[in-house]
Design an enzyme around this catalytic site. Structure first.
Site, PDB file in Angstrom:
ATOM      1  N   CYS A 102       0.795  -1.227   0.000  1.00  0.00           N
ATOM      2  CA  CYS A 102       0.000   0.000   0.000  1.00  0.00           C
ATOM      3  C   CYS A 102       0.835   1.290   0.000  1.00  0.00           C
ATOM      4  CB  CYS A 102      -0.993  -0.038   1.154  1.00  0.00           C
ATOM      5  SG  CYS A 102      -2.360   1.109   0.900  1.00  0.00           S
ATOM      6  N   ARG A 136     -12.483   6.679  -1.325  1.00  0.00           N
ATOM      7  CA  ARG A 136     -11.555   5.659  -0.815  1.00  0.00           C
ATOM      8  C   ARG A 136     -12.009   4.292  -1.297  1.00  0.00           C
ATOM      9  NH1 ARG A 136      -7.767   7.545   2.453  1.00  0.00           N
ATOM     10  NH2 ARG A 136      -6.957   5.492   2.909  1.00  0.00           N
ATOM     11  N   HIS A 199      -3.728  -5.482   2.702  1.00  0.00           N
ATOM     12  CA  HIS A 199      -3.387  -5.659   4.111  1.00  0.00           C
ATOM     13  C   HIS A 199      -4.092  -6.912   4.604  1.00  0.00           C
ATOM     14  CE1 HIS A 199      -2.067  -1.419   4.276  1.00  0.00           C
ATOM     15  NE2 HIS A 199      -3.144  -1.132   3.596  1.00  0.00           N
TER      16      HIS A 199
HETATM   17  N1  GLN Z   1      -2.201   6.962   2.218  1.00  0.00           N
HETATM   18  C1  GLN Z   1      -2.325   6.104   1.067  1.00  0.00           C
HETATM   19  C2  GLN Z   1      -3.700   6.149   0.424  1.00  0.00           C
HETATM   20  O1  GLN Z   1      -4.676   6.424   1.090  1.00  0.00           O
HETATM   21  C3  GLN Z   1      -1.960   4.691   1.464  1.00  0.00           C
HETATM   22  C4  GLN Z   1      -2.952   4.081   2.407  1.00  0.00           C
HETATM   23  C5  GLN Z   1      -2.515   2.773   2.983  1.00  0.00           C
HETATM   24  O2  GLN Z   1      -1.322   2.475   3.066  1.00  0.00           O
HETATM   25  N2  GLN Z   1      -3.477   1.979   3.439  1.00  0.00           N
HETATM   26  O3  GLN Z   1      -3.799   5.901  -0.769  1.00  0.00           O
END
Ligand code: GLN
Length: 254
Positions: A102, A136, A199
């Site tokens: 990520c 998101r 994750h």
């Molecule tokens: N901050 C980054 C995003 O939101 C990565 C998020 C994460 O590592 N879960 O795209």
């Protein structure tokens, strides 16, 4: 345990976790624990090292692991990460196995432009770029890879990542979004680098990826790798538990 295995037990693999203070969310630390335990079951010792902002980079790295983080965490590490760029790129070209999840997946690419317009430069180790979106991408993901079979995990990111011709996708998405909401890909593959948005953490449910990283690290360091025979014992039990976790993950709603 055979004498060969006991001899191998003296052999040590140095696992380096990058920026565990800022880049380690949703259980990403579990990836390191899985690598450590599976190395042990295969007769090797894992020496786990951490690199945080301002640290000296260790001389002898056999396997590198990086996790996810908030946009703010990515801003905190960006300058230090740039100072490591030549070293990390050279290690990747030298076939050191790496797992980037990520937030560090994004920064292994050329840049991450957040949804507020901040451009966080990446290290260009992977041919890809990331653009922050307003939405998101959150939820359970099921993807399929030719190399590793079904890959299960959990995504939560605003960044939308697009791959260039220098990398291959890690997998094709069956459930969820993966790299972005436009194409059907999840993660990236380059040399011995595995990069993913997933994750969960990733490796407990996807031991084929852990074993790939271990096999590459051990072979690169010691010339060959013989997996521990899957006779009754730890490896069988782990296979059973990870299969249960995979089945459970596959039934979860998006
Ligand atoms: N901050 C980054 C995003 O939101 C990565 C998020 C994460 O590592 N879960 O795209």
């Amino acid at each position: 345990m055979s004498e060969d295995r006991i001899a191998a037990g003296n052999r040590s693999i140095n696992i380096l976790q990058l920026y565990p203070r800022e880049m380690n969310i949703y259980g990403d630390w579990g990836n390191v624990l899985v690598l450590k335990q599976r190395l042990k079951w295969n007769g090797y010792t894992a020496n786990v090292l951490e690199y945080n902002v301002g640290d000296d980079f260790p001389a002898d790295v056999d396997l590198l692991v990086g996790g996810g983080g908030q946009d703010s965490g990515q801003v905190v590490i960006q300058e230090d990460l740039q100072s490591l760029a030549p070293t990390l790129r050279a290690l990747a070209e030298d076939d050191v196995p790496m797992l980037a999840i990520c937030g560090l997946y994004q920064l292994f690419g050329r840049f991450f432009k957040t949804h507020t317009g901040t451009v966080i430069p990446g290290i260009g180790l992977l041919d890809l770029e990331t653009h922050g979106g307003t939405e998101r991408l959150i939820g359970n993901v099921l993807s399929v890879s030719e190399e590793f079979g079904e890959i299960h995990g959990y995504e939560n990111h605003s960044g939308q990542t697009f791959l260039g011709p220098g990398v291959k996708p890690l997998a094709e998405v069956r459930k969820g979004e993966g790299n972005n909401s436009k194409d059907n890909y999840e993660g990236a593959r380059y040399r011995n680098v595995v990069a993913s948005y997933l994750h969960g953490s990733l490796l407990p449910k996807n031991p084929a990826i852990a074993d790939f990283l271990i096999q590459q690290a051990v072979t690169r360091k010691f010339g060959s790798f013989e997996p521990a025979p899957p006779s009754p014992g730890d490896l069988d039990e782990l296979a059973r538990l990870s299969e249960l976790a995979r089945q459970h993950a596959g039934q979860r709603p998006r």
